[in-house]
Design an enzyme around this catalytic site. Structure first.
Site, PDB file in Angstrom:
ATOM      1  N   PRO A   2       0.801  -1.203   0.000  1.00  0.00           N
ATOM      2  CA  PRO A   2       0.000   0.000   0.000  1.00  0.00           C
ATOM      3  C   PRO A   2       0.838   1.258   0.000  1.00  0.00           C
ATOM      4  O   PRO A   2       1.948   1.292   0.516  1.00  0.00           O
ATOM      5  CB  PRO A   2      -0.803  -0.085   1.284  1.00  0.00           C
ATOM      6  CG  PRO A   2      -0.184  -1.140   2.085  1.00  0.00           C
ATOM      7  CD  PRO A   2       0.791  -1.864   1.298  1.00  0.00           C
ATOM      8  N   LYS A  58       3.471   6.145   4.868  1.00  0.00           N
ATOM      9  CA  LYS A  58       2.843   4.831   4.734  1.00  0.00           C
ATOM     10  C   LYS A  58       2.793   4.088   6.073  1.00  0.00           C
ATOM     11  O   LYS A  58       2.518   2.889   6.107  1.00  0.00           O
ATOM     12  CB  LYS A  58       3.621   3.987   3.710  1.00  0.00           C
ATOM     13  CG  LYS A  58       3.697   4.641   2.329  1.00  0.00           C
ATOM     14  CD  LYS A  58       4.664   3.939   1.398  1.00  0.00           C
ATOM     15  CE  LYS A  58       4.874   4.754   0.126  1.00  0.00           C
ATOM     16  NZ  LYS A  58       5.929   4.199  -0.736  1.00  0.00           N
ATOM     17  N   ARG A 255      11.905   0.509 -11.355  1.00  0.00           N
ATOM     18  CA  ARG A 255      10.510   0.158 -11.089  1.00  0.00           C
ATOM     19  C   ARG A 255       9.676   0.320 -12.346  1.00  0.00           C
ATOM     20  O   ARG A 255       9.937   1.205 -13.169  1.00  0.00           O
ATOM     21  CB  ARG A 255       9.915   1.064  -9.997  1.00  0.00           C
ATOM     22  CG  ARG A 255      10.799   1.260  -8.766  1.00  0.00           C
ATOM     23  CD  ARG A 255      10.924   0.022  -7.924  1.00  0.00           C
ATOM     24  NE  ARG A 255       9.625  -0.460  -7.483  1.00  0.00           N
ATOM     25  CZ  ARG A 255       8.957   0.003  -6.446  1.00  0.00           C
ATOM     26  NH1 ARG A 255       9.453   0.950  -5.705  1.00  0.00           N
ATOM     27  NH2 ARG A 255       7.787  -0.498  -6.125  1.00  0.00           N
TER      28      ARG A 255
END
Length: 266
Positions: A2, A58, A255
């Site tokens: 997340p 986060k 990424r």
DNA sequence: TAGTCTGTTAGACA
DNA sequence: CTGTCTAACAGACT
């Protein structure tokens, strides 16, 4: 897993389910998830009233009546759900809130962590929180300029949690598409105006994703492929929602990055 | 079998 | 000192 938005959804759920109450039972199925503190301290904290559920980047932070605090980080696949079963698949920790049900920390890949701190001072000394940059709504152009050298890629700068808290790999693809930034743009290629647009867009983006994600269980995009809420993320080969050009995927900063080669060209 | 993955971090390298 | 890349963490899926 997340990013800021998904952690915020969990935080709001905990506000409904847990704040003001205590756990009547705590089951630690996998104590490898505890780095700071041990299972006994966790049981002691959770056995007292949860006064407050907050979020920083986060990280999810619970403060308890004992003055202890518990920090959750979900890494790639962690989440907290409410269910009637104490031990669904991948459960690593579960606690019972009477009249609400079981709250379960689920984590398929077991990279997530839970930390227990004795008091506020110990919490504040937790290195990841000490290093954390400002929340997206508190970022300024001057801060971004000062934190990012001209030759650094904007993408890697935004993923650096010490520069902006909470931005993840999905958000970068989505923000760049919204702002028509080319995937490998360097900080030095952006004007102050560009940075101001980015700063304004971040909270808007996160608010929209939070709204779309609200529910008792957050579904990550790989669990809900048919209901992908993103504009370009995981949509290689599909049409750009703006111009119909085929969306592409490439690696930037190690990424995956999804982008429209027409909207986001040089 | 090899490649992939919404995160983070340590170490290698230019 | 800076920045980028890779591997590692651990597991499931394609």
């Amino acid at each position: 897993m997340p990013e800021l938005a998904e952690v915020e959804v969990v935080r709001r759920n905990l506000e409904r389910w847990w704040v003001g109450r205590r756990a009547s039972k705590v089951c630690v199925f996998d104590d490898a998830l505890l780095e700071q503190g041990d299972a006994d301290e966790l049981r002691e904290a959770m056995g007292s009233r949860l006064d407050d559920a907050s979020r920083r980047g986060k990280y999810l932070i619970g403060r308890f009546a004992t003055a202890q605090s518990v920090v959750f980080h979900f890494r790639m696949t962690g989440k907290i759900i409410r269910c009637d079963d104490a031990q669904p698949k991948y459960a690593r920790l579960a606690w019972r809130i009477d009249d609400v049900g079981w709250l379960v920390f689920k984590d398929q890949r077991r990279l997530g962590v839970v930390e227990v701190f004795a008091d506020e001072r110990n919490l504040r000394n937790y290195e990841p929180l000490r290093r954390m940059g400002p929340e997206p709504e508190d970022v300024t152009v001057d801060h971004l300029r000062g934190a990012c050298s001209d030759r650094r890629m904007l993408k890697t700068a935004l993923l650096d949690q010490s520069i902006v808290a909470g931005v993840g790999n999905i958000a970068v693809s989505e923000l760049f598409w919204r702002l028509r930034f080319t995937p490998e743009v360097k900080c030095g290629q952006l004007t102050d105006e560009d940075l101001a647009r980015l700063i304004a867009e971040m909270p808007t983006y996160f608010d929209e994703i939070i709204d779309k994600s609200m529910g008792d269980e957050v579904m990550y995009v790989d669990e809900a492929e048919l209901d992908n809420i993103f504009s370009v993320y995981r949509r290689a080969g599909q049409a750009c929602p703006r111009c119909e050009t085929v969306i592409e995927k490439k690696r930037v900063g190690g990424r995956s990055t999804y982008f429209c080669p027409r909207c986001q060209g040089e």
